[in-house]
Design a protein around this motif. Structure first.
Motif, PDB file in Angstrom:
ATOM      1  N   ARG A   1       0.860  -1.178   0.000  1.00 30.86           N
ATOM      2  CA  ARG A   1       0.000   0.000   0.000  1.00 30.86           C
ATOM      3  C   ARG A   1       0.900   1.233   0.000  1.00 30.86           C
ATOM      4  O   ARG A   1       1.933   1.238   0.678  1.00 30.86           O
ATOM      5  N   VAL A   2       0.499   2.260  -0.746  1.00 33.26           N
ATOM      6  CA  VAL A   2       1.336   3.452  -0.897  1.00 33.26           C
ATOM      7  C   VAL A   2       0.500   4.695  -0.609  1.00 33.26           C
ATOM      8  O   VAL A   2      -0.602   4.849  -1.129  1.00 33.26           O
ATOM      9  N   VAL A   3       1.049   5.562   0.227  1.00 39.09           N
ATOM     10  CA  VAL A   3       0.462   6.883   0.436  1.00 39.09           C
ATOM     11  C   VAL A   3       1.487   7.907  -0.007  1.00 39.09           C
ATOM     12  O   VAL A   3       2.614   7.934   0.493  1.00 39.09           O
ATOM     13  N   LEU A   4       1.110   8.741  -0.965  1.00 35.86           N
ATOM     14  CA  LEU A   4       1.985   9.769  -1.510  1.00 35.86           C
ATOM     15  C   LEU A   4       1.420  11.123  -1.114  1.00 35.86           C
ATOM     16  O   LEU A   4       0.351  11.527  -1.594  1.00 35.86           O
ATOM     17  N   THR A   5       2.113  11.828  -0.225  1.00 33.86           N
ATOM     18  CA  THR A   5       1.654  13.152   0.181  1.00 33.86           C
ATOM     19  C   THR A   5       2.252  14.209  -0.744  1.00 33.86           C
ATOM     20  O   THR A   5       3.407  14.111  -1.153  1.00 33.86           O
ATOM     21  N   LEU A   6       1.439  15.230  -1.048  1.00 33.82           N
ATOM     22  CA  LEU A   6       1.806  16.215  -2.072  1.00 33.82           C
ATOM     23  C   LEU A   6       1.719  17.648  -1.562  1.00 33.82           C
ATOM     24  O   LEU A   6       1.471  18.568  -2.342  1.00 33.82           O
ATOM     25  N   GLY A   7       1.926  17.849  -0.270  1.00 32.69           N
ATOM     26  CA  GLY A   7       1.901  19.200   0.273  1.00 32.69           C
ATOM     27  C   GLY A   7       0.555  19.865   0.078  1.00 32.69           C
ATOM     28  O   GLY A   7      -0.488  19.319   0.434  1.00 32.69           O
ATOM     29  N   ARG A   8       0.564  21.039  -0.525  1.00 30.80           N
ATOM     30  CA  ARG A   8      -0.676  21.794  -0.735  1.00 30.80           C
ATOM     31  C   ARG A   8      -1.645  21.086  -1.674  1.00 30.80           C
ATOM     32  O   ARG A   8      -2.832  21.432  -1.733  1.00 30.80           O
ATOM     33  N   ASP A   9      -1.141  20.105  -2.424  1.00 32.28           N
ATOM     34  CA  ASP A   9      -2.007  19.368  -3.358  1.00 32.28           C
ATOM     35  C   ASP A   9      -2.620  18.126  -2.733  1.00 32.28           C
ATOM     36  O   ASP A   9      -3.201  17.294  -3.436  1.00 32.28           O
ATOM     37  N   GLY A  10      -2.490  17.968  -1.422  1.00 32.54           N
ATOM     38  CA  GLY A  10      -3.144  16.859  -0.752  1.00 32.54           C
ATOM     39  C   GLY A  10      -2.340  15.572  -0.781  1.00 32.54           C
ATOM     40  O   GLY A  10      -1.122  15.586  -0.593  1.00 32.54           O
ATOM     41  N   CYS A  11      -3.008  14.464  -1.057  1.00 36.58           N
ATOM     42  CA  CYS A  11      -2.323  13.171  -1.075  1.00 36.58           C
ATOM     43  C   CYS A  11      -3.091  12.182  -1.939  1.00 36.58           C
ATOM     44  O   CYS A  11      -4.250  12.401  -2.291  1.00 36.58           O
ATOM     45  N   ILE A  12      -2.413  11.086  -2.270  1.00 39.54           N
ATOM     46  CA  ILE A  12      -3.009  10.003  -3.053  1.00 39.54           C
ATOM     47  C   ILE A  12      -2.700   8.688  -2.350  1.00 39.54           C
ATOM     48  O   ILE A  12      -1.571   8.454  -1.905  1.00 39.54           O
ATOM     49  N   TYR A  13      -3.705   7.837  -2.254  1.00 42.14           N
ATOM     50  CA  TYR A  13      -3.541   6.492  -1.686  1.00 42.14           C
ATOM     51  C   TYR A  13      -3.723   5.455  -2.790  1.00 42.14           C
ATOM     52  O   TYR A  13      -4.599   5.589  -3.644  1.00 42.14           O
TER      53      TYR A  13
END
Length: 295
Positions: free
Chosen positions: A207-219
């Motif tokens: 499982r991967v969580v990619l955080t993008l700062g002001r652009d939120g995140c994607i799981y």
């Protein structure tokens, strides 16, 4: 199911500056403050504040008593933390007027882990227990191998990115929690969608969580992909935003929440954290996050 965080404990020396220094530049700071931090400590405190009973394993130096105290004050089990000779880990952090930061890390006692110490801690944990790791301690590859042999669920925040991670068998990681910079370095591409595609190809079961700062995140997992927007606040210090996210994400998993609700909770908690100064001190309690969700 038990939760173990084997990670760093740092004293953070935070300097408020007009802008982040460039090579060869000298600049007077407007303020200097000292906080307890380290990605390991921050994440343990975030988990504890989110209601997770967490054991922390780590090493502190001769001046590290405040690190032990802040863990205890925030409900982290410190039974595995040991004091050794020499200096604790510390950081020198610049925070500019836009609340962006840059961090210089000195490993100190965090780089003094031994295989004997790691084995002694892991003796008390087993199949199904959660192990949270960052890359601010030495022998990370050994920790991963031993935990995998014990069928623990290994959660990795691959920060900071350096050559030590090359020795880690990433195929043994169950959950990756990383920001866009770390994701780009692991995947070899900067576009978030491409990062996730590479991660799915390389580690299909993770499982991967990619955080993008002001652009939120994607799981992303083997079956699902979902996005979460960031909540807009006036940012003061982003130092512990990612660590807050990590702690609340793990809390959501343990509560059995739907992933969409977990990500929303993490975004709210991180927004509160960046609106405050410091690392561990900026992390909100679960009650604050719940109140924020009700507004």
């Amino acid at each position: 199911m038990k939760v173990l965080n084997m990670g760093s404990l740092n004293l953070d020396y935070v300097y408020t500056v007009d802008h982040i220094l460039k090579g060869g530049e000298t600049l007077a700071s407007k303020k200097m403050e000292v906080f307890c931090g380290g990605k390991g400590l921050n994440q343990s405190i975030a988990m504890a504040k989110a209601g997770v009973p967490v054991f922390h394993a780590g090493l502190i130096g001769e001046e590290g008593e405040p690190l032990l105290a802040v863990c205890q004050e925030n409900g982290v089990d410190t039974g595995y933390i040991q004091k050794i000779e020499g200096k604790s880990g510390h950081t020198i952090i610049q925070v500019d007027k836009e609340a962006q930061n840059c961090i210089l890390l000195y490993g100190g006692s965090n780089r003094s882990f031994t295989k004997e110490y790691i084995d002694r801690v892991l003796e008390d944990f087993g199949e199904g227990d959660l192990l949270i790791l960052q890359n601010e301690i030495n022998l990370l590859d050994y920790v991963v191998d031993r935990a995998y042999d014990k069928n623990m669920v290994i959660i990795l925040n691959p920060s900071p990115m350096d050559e030590a991670l090359e020795a880690v068998d990433m195929g043994k990681i169950s959950i990756f929690l990383m920001n866009e910079i770390e994701g780009a370095q692991i995947a070899g591409t900067e576009n978030p969608e491409d990062v996730l595609a590479v991660m799915k190809e390389k580690f299909p079961q993770a499982r991967v969580v990619l955080t993008l700062g002001r652009d939120g995140c994607i799981y992303q997992d083997s079956e699902k992909l979902c996005r979460q927007s960031a909540y807009e606040v006036k940012a003061v210090d982003t130092t512990a935003a990612g660590d807050t996210f990590t702690g609340y994400f793990i809390a959501g998993l343990l509560k059995g929440m739907e992933i969409e609700k977990i990500l929303d909770m993490c975004a709210r908690a991180s927004a509160i954290a960046v609106s405050r100064k410091g690392a561990a001190a900026s992390i909100p309690m679960m009650e604050e996050v719940i109140r924020a969700s009700q507004k």
